[in-house]
Design an enzyme around this catalytic site. Structure first.
Site, mmCIF file in Angstrom:
data_model
loop_
_atom_site.group_PDB
_atom_site.id
_atom_site.type_symbol
_atom_site.label_atom_id
_atom_site.label_comp_id
_atom_site.label_asym_id
_atom_site.label_seq_id
_atom_site.Cartn_x
_atom_site.Cartn_y
_atom_site.Cartn_z
ATOM 1 N N GLU A 116 65.431 -62.432 64.683
ATOM 2 C CA GLU A 116 65.208 -62.474 63.344
ATOM 3 C C GLU A 116 64.542 -61.774 62.470
ATOM 4 O O GLU A 116 64.695 -61.266 61.064
ATOM 5 C CB GLU A 116 66.288 -63.650 62.647
ATOM 6 N N HIS A 139 65.702 -69.523 57.228
ATOM 7 C CA HIS A 139 67.153 -69.160 57.602
ATOM 8 C C HIS A 139 66.828 -70.490 58.851
ATOM 9 O O HIS A 139 65.906 -71.132 59.516
ATOM 10 C CB HIS A 139 66.922 -68.230 59.209
ATOM 11 N N HIS A 141 70.226 -73.478 59.608
ATOM 12 C CA HIS A 141 71.737 -73.940 59.970
ATOM 13 C C HIS A 141 72.016 -75.261 59.577
ATOM 14 O O HIS A 141 72.398 -76.624 59.564
ATOM 15 C CB HIS A 141 72.184 -74.418 61.242
ATOM 16 N N GLU A 169 71.806 -80.428 38.813
ATOM 17 C CA GLU A 169 71.760 -79.417 38.902
ATOM 18 C C GLU A 169 71.448 -78.022 40.300
ATOM 19 O O GLU A 169 70.622 -77.068 40.286
ATOM 20 C CB GLU A 169 69.953 -80.711 40.195
ATOM 21 N N HIS A 210 77.311 -70.397 61.338
ATOM 22 C CA HIS A 210 76.000 -70.187 61.490
ATOM 23 C C HIS A 210 74.797 -71.009 60.575
ATOM 24 O O HIS A 210 74.212 -71.141 61.311
ATOM 25 C CB HIS A 210 76.035 -68.597 61.871
#
Length: 273
Positions: A116, A139, A141, A169, A210
């Site tokens: 990525e 990145h 999950h 918040e 994802h």
């Protein structure tokens, strides 16, 4: 650059990746992180210009030519980074023509940057246009965020409002809301371009089914952004588990009052006030 492993930025990367794994955000080899390393953070380490090997990027990154990035490796497990950073992390410098990245430290067993990485760099380029202090792309999950993409309309206004209303918040931390792209195959320049297009407007972009792409000026701030988004999604999951009947929530008027109190500006058109 053998002593670079002792640098503060490497130690922080080890800490953040370990915590992310322990929160079940990055199972197996899922997830990747990159952080722009400042010139002064590289200065002082010997032989900081020797290129070990180079990697093609597959797109034009000349906008960030000469910049340094510390990144996790492809196929690497976050749970291992803390104990073997010289294998699972790599410091690269973007070439002058922007077509490749030169490895200066790390990946000692022949590894290479996350698949990525081009997506990260595309987002770095866009976030730098918004904030020149932008340094991190993360990145992961997060379970409850992913779950939302199976049950909720994949609409930025809808998801942003839902997450804002779950806890006070949320609006303060991500007043622009969250971006969303269609489901796309990961590890491609196409998903990188689609994410980067959203990064001009949002600090966090959901990849349906994802995970999440988040950005910030530091590893702590970016990790904190993910924490808040995932906590809001978790609260919604708990509400749904309790029957899903919401008898009271934070109103749009109260959200605007909250924004005014903390000096933030909600995404235009997302509140009904």
């Amino acid at each position: 650059m053998t002593k670079f492993v002792d640098s503060a930025i490497v130690q922080k990367m080890c800490e953040v990746t370990r915590q992310s794994y322990e929160r079940y955000w990055d199972e197996r080899n899922g997830g990747n992180v990159s952080v722009r390393v400042l010139d002064e953070e590289v200065a002082g380490y010997e032989d900081n210009t020797a290129v070990i090997r180079s990697f093609e990027l597959g797109f034009d990154a000349s906008a960030i030519a000469g910049y340094y990035y510390l990144t996790t490796g492809t196929g690497r497990y976050f749970r291992n980074v803390f104990n073997q950073p010289t294998l699972d992390l790599g410091l690269v410098r973007i070439s002058e023509d922007g077509r490749s990245a030169d490895l200066l430290w790390g990946f000692e067993d022949g590894g290479k940057p996350t698949s990525e990485f081009p997506s990260h760099l595309m987002s770095h380029i866009e976030r730098l246009k918004v904030n020149p202090d932008q340094r991190v792309v993360f990145h992961c999950h997060p379970t409850n965020v992913i779950a939302l993409t199976f049950t909720q309309e994949l609409d930025e206004r809808h998801l942003s409002r839902l997450l804002w209303k779950m806890q006070a918040e949320s609006l303060v931390v991500f007043p622009e809301g969250v971006g969303v792209i269609p489901y796309m195959t990961p590890g491609t320049t196409e998903i990188g371009a689609a994410t980067a297009a959203k990064m001009g407007e949002y600090q966090a972009v959901i990849w349906p089914h994802h995970g999440l792409f988040a950005s910030g000026v530091s590893l702590d701030e970016t990790y904190g952004l993910v924490e808040v988004i995932e906590k809001a999604a978790m609260i919604f999951s708990q509400v749904s588990a309790q029957g899903g009947v919401i008898k009271q929530d934070i109103t749009d008027h109260q959200l605007q009052e909250l924004a005014d109190a903390f000096g933030v500006t909600p995404h235009p058109g997302f509140l009904e006030v």
